[in-house]
Design a protein around this motif. Structure first.
Motif, PDB file in Angstrom:
ATOM      1  N   LEU A 484       0.833  -1.201   0.000  1.00  0.00           N
ATOM      2  CA  LEU A 484       0.000   0.000   0.000  1.00  0.00           C
ATOM      3  C   LEU A 484       0.867   1.251   0.000  1.00  0.00           C
ATOM      4  CD1 LEU A 484      -2.746  -0.990   2.621  1.00  0.00           C
ATOM      5  CD2 LEU A 484      -2.949  -1.022   0.129  1.00  0.00           C
ATOM      6  N   GLU A 485       1.923   1.210   0.781  1.00  0.00           N
ATOM      7  CA  GLU A 485       2.840   2.357   0.864  1.00  0.00           C
ATOM      8  C   GLU A 485       3.491   2.610  -0.494  1.00  0.00           C
ATOM      9  OE1 GLU A 485       6.480   3.766   3.827  1.00  0.00           O
ATOM     10  OE2 GLU A 485       5.961   1.653   3.655  1.00  0.00           O
ATOM     11  N   ARG A 486       3.859   1.544  -1.183  1.00  0.00           N
ATOM     12  CA  ARG A 486       4.478   1.693  -2.507  1.00  0.00           C
ATOM     13  C   ARG A 486       3.489   2.305  -3.496  1.00  0.00           C
ATOM     14  NH1 ARG A 486       4.378  -0.405  -7.251  1.00  0.00           N
ATOM     15  NH2 ARG A 486       2.743  -1.900  -6.671  1.00  0.00           N
ATOM     16  N   ARG A 487       2.227   1.887  -3.400  1.00  0.00           N
ATOM     17  CA  ARG A 487       1.209   2.376  -4.331  1.00  0.00           C
ATOM     18  C   ARG A 487       0.781   3.804  -4.053  1.00  0.00           C
ATOM     19  NH1 ARG A 487      -3.359  -1.779  -3.422  1.00  0.00           N
ATOM     20  NH2 ARG A 487      -4.550  -0.063  -4.345  1.00  0.00           N
ATOM     21  N   ASN A 492       2.446   9.527   2.588  1.00  0.00           N
ATOM     22  CA  ASN A 492       3.531   9.402   3.561  1.00  0.00           C
ATOM     23  C   ASN A 492       3.496  10.468   4.651  1.00  0.00           C
ATOM     24  OD1 ASN A 492       4.550   7.098   2.404  1.00  0.00           O
ATOM     25  ND2 ASN A 492       6.125   8.147   1.212  1.00  0.00           N
ATOM     26  N   ASP A 493       2.876  11.612   4.375  1.00  0.00           N
ATOM     27  CA  ASP A 493       2.789  12.676   5.380  1.00  0.00           C
ATOM     28  C   ASP A 493       1.476  12.639   6.159  1.00  0.00           C
ATOM     29  OD1 ASP A 493       5.282  13.682   4.656  1.00  0.00           O
ATOM     30  OD2 ASP A 493       4.437  14.999   3.128  1.00  0.00           O
ATOM     31  N   ASN A 494       0.630  11.689   5.862  1.00  0.00           N
ATOM     32  CA  ASN A 494      -0.656  11.548   6.546  1.00  0.00           C
ATOM     33  C   ASN A 494      -0.429  10.839   7.877  1.00  0.00           C
ATOM     34  OD1 ASN A 494      -3.140  10.147   7.383  1.00  0.00           O
ATOM     35  ND2 ASN A 494      -3.998  10.753   5.425  1.00  0.00           N
ATOM     36  N   TRP A 495      -0.738  11.498   8.995  1.00  0.00           N
ATOM     37  CA  TRP A 495      -0.382  10.920  10.291  1.00  0.00           C
ATOM     38  C   TRP A 495      -1.132   9.631  10.596  1.00  0.00           C
ATOM     39  CZ3 TRP A 495      -4.161  10.431  14.004  1.00  0.00           C
ATOM     40  CH2 TRP A 495      -5.262  11.289  13.953  1.00  0.00           C
ATOM     41  N   ARG A 496      -2.337   9.507  10.129  1.00  0.00           N
ATOM     42  CA  ARG A 496      -3.065   8.253  10.353  1.00  0.00           C
ATOM     43  C   ARG A 496      -2.400   7.110   9.573  1.00  0.00           C
ATOM     44  NH1 ARG A 496      -7.265  12.220  10.548  1.00  0.00           N
ATOM     45  NH2 ARG A 496      -8.611  11.946  12.390  1.00  0.00           N
ATOM     46  N   TRP A 497      -1.979   7.383   8.385  1.00  0.00           N
ATOM     47  CA  TRP A 497      -1.233   6.409   7.574  1.00  0.00           C
ATOM     48  C   TRP A 497       0.065   6.025   8.278  1.00  0.00           C
ATOM     49  CZ3 TRP A 497      -2.768   3.833   3.334  1.00  0.00           C
ATOM     50  CH2 TRP A 497      -1.819   3.311   2.447  1.00  0.00           C
ATOM     51  N   GLN A 498       0.761   7.018   8.786  1.00  0.00           N
ATOM     52  CA  GLN A 498       2.010   6.770   9.509  1.00  0.00           C
ATOM     53  C   GLN A 498       1.786   5.860  10.718  1.00  0.00           C
ATOM     54  OE1 GLN A 498       3.096  10.787  10.422  1.00  0.00           O
ATOM     55  NE2 GLN A 498       3.997  11.202   8.409  1.00  0.00           N
ATOM     56  N   MET A 499       0.670   6.043  11.418  1.00  0.00           N
ATOM     57  CA  MET A 499       0.383   5.204  12.584  1.00  0.00           C
ATOM     58  C   MET A 499       0.188   3.745  12.173  1.00  0.00           C
ATOM     59  SD  MET A 499      -1.808   7.207  15.480  1.00  0.00           S
ATOM     60  CE  MET A 499      -3.388   7.000  14.670  1.00  0.00           C
ATOM     61  N   MET A 500      -0.519   3.509  11.073  1.00  0.00           N
ATOM     62  CA  MET A 500      -0.718   2.132  10.628  1.00  0.00           C
ATOM     63  C   MET A 500       0.618   1.496  10.231  1.00  0.00           C
ATOM     64  SD  MET A 500      -3.930   1.964  11.128  1.00  0.00           S
ATOM     65  CE  MET A 500      -4.019   3.382  12.216  1.00  0.00           C
ATOM     66  N   LEU A 501       1.453   2.274   9.551  1.00  0.00           N
ATOM     67  CA  LEU A 501       2.769   1.767   9.163  1.00  0.00           C
ATOM     68  C   LEU A 501       3.635   1.485  10.384  1.00  0.00           C
ATOM     69  CD1 LEU A 501       3.571   4.094   6.123  1.00  0.00           C
ATOM     70  CD2 LEU A 501       2.872   1.687   6.053  1.00  0.00           C
ATOM     71  N   LEU A 502       3.547   2.343  11.389  1.00  0.00           N
ATOM     72  CA  LEU A 502       4.324   2.124  12.611  1.00  0.00           C
ATOM     73  C   LEU A 502       3.947   0.789  13.244  1.00  0.00           C
ATOM     74  CD1 LEU A 502       6.265   2.986  14.864  1.00  0.00           C
ATOM     75  CD2 LEU A 502       4.359   4.244  15.909  1.00  0.00           C
ATOM     76  N   ARG A 503       2.658   0.545  13.355  1.00  0.00           N
ATOM     77  CA  ARG A 503       2.232  -0.709  13.973  1.00  0.00           C
ATOM     78  C   ARG A 503       2.650  -1.923  13.139  1.00  0.00           C
ATOM     79  NH1 ARG A 503      -1.999  -2.306  16.639  1.00  0.00           N
ATOM     80  NH2 ARG A 503      -1.320  -4.299  15.755  1.00  0.00           N
ATOM     81  N   ALA A 504       2.459  -1.835  11.833  1.00  0.00           N
ATOM     82  CA  ALA A 504       2.822  -2.972  10.991  1.00  0.00           C
ATOM     83  C   ALA A 504       4.305  -3.298  11.116  1.00  0.00           C
ATOM     84  CB  ALA A 504       2.461  -2.680   9.531  1.00  0.00           C
ATOM     85  N   ASN A 505       5.142  -2.271  11.141  1.00  0.00           N
ATOM     86  CA  ASN A 505       6.585  -2.478  11.263  1.00  0.00           C
ATOM     87  C   ASN A 505       6.977  -2.936  12.660  1.00  0.00           C
ATOM     88  OD1 ASN A 505       8.346  -1.435   8.742  1.00  0.00           O
ATOM     89  ND2 ASN A 505       6.445  -0.262   8.844  1.00  0.00           N
ATOM     90  N   TYR A 506       6.374  -2.333  13.672  1.00  0.00           N
ATOM     91  CA  TYR A 506       6.736  -2.680  15.051  1.00  0.00           C
ATOM     92  C   TYR A 506       6.322  -4.119  15.373  1.00  0.00           C
ATOM     93  CZ  TYR A 506       8.210  -1.123  19.724  1.00  0.00           C
ATOM     94  OH  TYR A 506       8.894  -0.945  20.904  1.00  0.00           O
ATOM     95  N   ASP A 507       5.133  -4.518  14.933  1.00  0.00           N
ATOM     96  CA  ASP A 507       4.678  -5.884  15.193  1.00  0.00           C
ATOM     97  C   ASP A 507       5.634  -6.896  14.574  1.00  0.00           C
ATOM     98  OD1 ASP A 507       2.523  -4.684  16.407  1.00  0.00           O
ATOM     99  OD2 ASP A 507       1.024  -5.415  14.986  1.00  0.00           O
ATOM    100  N   ALA A 508       6.012  -6.660  13.332  1.00  0.00           N
ATOM    101  CA  ALA A 508       6.917  -7.589  12.648  1.00  0.00           C
ATOM    102  C   ALA A 508       8.296  -7.581  13.300  1.00  0.00           C
ATOM    103  CB  ALA A 508       7.021  -7.223  11.173  1.00  0.00           C
ATOM    104  N   TYR A 509       8.754  -6.397  13.725  1.00  0.00           N
ATOM    105  CA  TYR A 509      10.053  -6.299  14.400  1.00  0.00           C
ATOM    106  C   TYR A 509      10.031  -7.088  15.707  1.00  0.00           C
ATOM    107  CZ  TYR A 509      14.087  -4.064  16.666  1.00  0.00           C
ATOM    108  OH  TYR A 509      15.277  -3.828  17.304  1.00  0.00           O
ATOM    109  N   ASP A 510       8.960  -6.960  16.460  1.00  0.00           N
ATOM    110  CA  ASP A 510       8.828  -7.725  17.699  1.00  0.00           C
ATOM    111  C   ASP A 510       8.867  -9.223  17.417  1.00  0.00           C
ATOM    112  OD1 ASP A 510       8.834  -5.873  19.719  1.00  0.00           O
ATOM    113  OD2 ASP A 510       6.671  -5.864  20.045  1.00  0.00           O
TER     114      ASP A 510
END
Length: 785
Positions: A484-487, A492-510
């Motif tokens: 979705l981010e690529r498309r 990228n500057d939308n804070w709600r979008w950034q929050m979803m990306l943060l969670r997706a990355n953090y969950d996978a990192y954990d």
């Protein structure tokens, strides 16, 4: 869930939500407000369409050749003659705060959308419904098909607490303009109330852009502008026996009431904070009501029974039945309040009941995440980005029949999805949750990515179900959001979008760290045996420590780690989200500071390091080897024996689970794990001693040796009162401190069928704070013979 299965699911999700009707093209539409009450809704509609790439304007005279959207209040609709008959007949079809929308298409003129509503507020909700349905981009504005809908809210209270105070994880960094935009967006999803916290928590906040007293009034002004209710939360967090403090609070409140442009309700919690008996609190509230109703005649006082014991609850209802005060608007049911069904039963019908759900926290809270993996609890903690639409929809629907609505507890934007869900469920409890999430994604991210983003939000909630190590869907969710981010790089500057990306990355990192670091610990434990005749305990510990240190030297996912850091910086810049105490001025490590826990060990490393330091002090090498063997076999007690980390969903195979949240929303029937909060989240104790339950429904063991001998071994705190197959068992070892062992021999008679069930009686501990209550951490069933 495999990647292929996940994509198949996504396809089904898309198909179920894509309309097959011909689109209604509204490119270049003119918006026509009819009547004074339509002016602000028309302005909101124009601004929200245009900021998303549309190009519409306001005009009093549509020409018939250009698409048009007409906004008209109920009273104007009642007396206006030049309207489509089908639309005019709906004047009484919608209730208080309701709206109706009709799409008119003919071959003789451009499409026209009619929106009518109950005053300005109803029109704003109609405009909100239209905006959530519109497909807006630089390529045009359209509806996926004709929108024909009449709707009124089921519940009269629909709001959110947005306290401008230091404890907030984002609100305290906002300007009045940011507050207005956020409140507007909440309204467009159905909210009609905002609650502020004008006095409590007077710590200075380095991120505040405006003095607190100015922002308190600015929020009131915003509520007046949009015609929604302004509530304030003003706890009596001092001893009301102190006449001086009482008078000071009365004067402070009265001055604030006089200054507010709009004020509708004062909520005084009975506790959390505050510890006053209702015989003191109720007269104080009556005194507050006098200056309140002098300046705001329609405003009322509200009370919660949070923290009240049985005598105090009975006192309140007796007082209420005796006095029936007009100044009281109703009761608020929040964390540590009596059960909502009981409250509704005892509350006189003239008084309303407001739900006060905590939608912002994950642990040590009213609605904890069910059986959350400890890896998340130790890193994401209590206040992370937490979209849980399915979970909260179940809770909202469960309590809706008892209440007049809700006004949520929130301390930041981390729960933004949950706010939309609660508002929409309070409007219509029957609305499918996938439609609500799709509306959210379409409105905030755009029609082109709405289905994918909606599926991604639901996938983030699934990331938190079950054992993280076994949840391969976490990686698929990350892949989905990356695509979705690529498309959509423009988001990228939308804070709600950034929050979803943060969670997706953090969950996978954990997850990657958890698998890696648990593997390192397994290898380290394998070194804690004598490898050769001249091997020493000190050498064994050195080998183990070297393996554990690989978590630092060879990180599990350095690119993911850096992406998380970058997203935290972006969120601080875009919406003021404070994910670190030191870097971004979070008010505390428990307040959304996920960046400060990005490297928190996800194994027993800290405890092992401290154990090794202690063992090195022993003079007796035999005792050193004995202690190392205890550590090595801690979770692997040998053939025929079993270990459960009681609160760890990944390591508690014998713990009996009960009902799900749909029938037990406050986990009263099915106990839920929780985590103690020690040393600001950086406790070096064994993680299984921080994770706890008090008490599980039980543990069930099958396939036991009917002729064997077994001992129940436990760790926890203070007392434990186990039963085996319903019969109490006596301890032979009874350590009561954290990490100390208790042992209970299993009666031979209980083993005859090869199955035993272990249950627990609750220790009698009246008046003990939950932090000091007895609790259970680990249970072994050890075969001794």
């Amino acid at each position: 869930m495999t990647h292929r299965f996940f994509l198949i699911f996504m396809g089904i999700f898309y198909i179920s939500l894509v309309s097959t009707a011909a689109p209604v093209l509204l490119d270049g539409a003119v918006i026509t407000p009819m009547g004074a009450e339509a002016a602000l809704p028309a302005q909101v509609l124009m601004e929200e369409i245009n900021k998303r790439g549309g190009a519409v304007s306001i005009s009093q005279e549509p020409d018939g050749k250009t698409p048009a959207i007409t906004i008209i209040s109920r009273e104007k609709l009642r007396f206006e003659s030049l309207l489509p008959q089908e639309f005019a007949m709906r004047v009484d079809a919608f209730g208080v705060e309701g709206y109706t929308i009709l799409t008119q298409e003919t071959t003789k003129s451009a499409p026209r959308v009619w929106v009518a509503g109950d005053g300005q507020r109803g029109l704003l909700y109609g405009v909100g419904r239209l905006l959530r349905a519109l497909q807006i981009s630089g390529d045009g504005v359209s509806l996926p098909g004709p929108l024909d809908e009449t709707s009124s809210p089921r519940q009269s209270i629909r709001g959110h607490q947005l306290g401008y105070r230091a404890a907030a994880n984002s609100y305290d960094a906002w300007s009045a303009e940011q507050y207005e935009q956020y409140i507007r967006e909440l309204i467009l999803f159905g909210a009609n109330s905002i609650e502020n916290i004008p006095f409590q928590d007077d710590r200075p906040s380095p991120v505040m852009k405006s003095p607190r007293d100015e922002m308190n009034l600015a929020i009131s002004e915003i509520c007046k502008k949009y015609d929604i209710q302004y509530w304030v939360w003003v706890p009596a967090d001092f001893d009301l026996n102190d006449a001086g403090l009482r008078e000071k609070a009365l004067e402070e409140n009265a001055a604030f009431y006089r200054e507010c442009p709009r004020l509708d309700a004062i909520f005084v919690p009975g506790g959390d904070p505050g510890d006053n008996h209702p015989r003191l609190l109720l007269p104080y509230m009556e005194a507050l009501s006098k200056p309140l109703m002098e300046t705001h005649p329609g405003a009322r006082m509200w009370i919660s029974l949070q923290g009240f014991d049985e005598e105090q609850v009975d006192y309140f209802y007796q007082w209420l039945n005796d006095h029936q005060p007009d100044w009281l608007g109703g009761v608020v049911a929040g964390p540590s309040s009596p059960p909502i069904p009981e409250t509704r039963l005892r509350l006189p019908a003239r008084y309303k009941l407001r739900h006060y759900p905590d939608i912002t926290h994950t642990v040590r809270c009213q609605y904890p995440v069910p059986w959350w993996d400890p890896a998340f609890a130790f890193t994401l903690g209590r206040e992370p980005v937490n979209p849980m639409p399915v979970y909260y929809a179940q809770i909202a629907r469960y309590y809706a029949p008892y209440t007049d609505g809700f006004l949520s507890y929130s301390d930041g934007v981390n729960d933004d999805v949950n706010k939309a869900v609660w508002s929409q469920i309070a409007w219509d409890p029957d609305r499918p949750i996938d439609e609500i999430v799709l509306d959210y994604a379409r409105f905030f991210f755009g029609a082109g990515v709405s289905h994918g983003a909606a599926a991604g939000i639901l996938a983030l909630e699934r990331n938190w179900r079950g054992a993280l190590r076994l949840n391969g869907g976490v990686e698929t969710t990350l892949s989905h959001w990356r695509e979705l981010e690529r498309r959509r790089p423009e988001l990228n500057d939308n804070w709600r979008w950034q929050m979803m990306l943060l969670r997706a990355n953090y969950d996978a990192y954990d997850r990657r760290r958890l698998i890696y670091e648990e593997t390192l610990e397994d290898h380290a434990n394998n070194e804690l045996i004598k490898k050769s005749p001249d091997d020493t305990p000190s050498a064994a510990m050195d080998r183990a420590l070297k393996i554990l240190a690989k978590a630092d030297e060879h990180a599990a996912a350095p690119k993911l780690r850096q992406r998380i850091i970058d997203l935290c910086e972006a969120l601080n810049q875009s919406i003021g989200l404070q994910t670190s105490v030191e870097k971004y001025h979070a008010s505390g490590p428990e307040r959304g500071a996920v960046l400060d826990f990005i490297d928190h060990p996800l194994n027993d490393r800290w405890w092992l390091e401290d154990q090794f330091t202690e063992i090195r002090l022993f003079k007796d090498e035999t005792e050193q080897w004995r202690r190392l063997e205890t550590i090595r076999t801690w979770e692997h007690p040998g053939p025929g024996s079993y270990y459960d980390d009681i609160g760890n969903v990944a390591k508690s195979p014998h713990v009996i689970r009960g009902e799900d949240v749909n029938t037990d929303p406050e986990v009263e029937i099915n106990p839920n794990p929780d985590w103690m909060w020690w040393n600001s989240g950086k406790s070096r104790l064994r993680p299984s001693w921080i994770t706890k339950m008090d008490w599980p429904l039980g543990l069930r063991y099958a396939g036991l040796d009917p002729h064997g001998k077994y001992v129940l071994r436990m760790t926890g705190y203070k007392d434990a009162l186990p039963r085996v197959d319903g019969e109490p068992v006596k301890p032979t070892v009874y350590g009561k401190e954290i990490g100390e062992i208790k042992e209970f021999p299993v009666p031979a008679d209980a083993l005859k069928d090869g199955i035993i069930e272990v249950t627990f009686d609750d220790p009698y501990e009246p008046g003990v704070n939950w932090r000091q209550e007895s609790r259970l951490n680990e249970v072994w069933l050890i075969k001794t013979q």
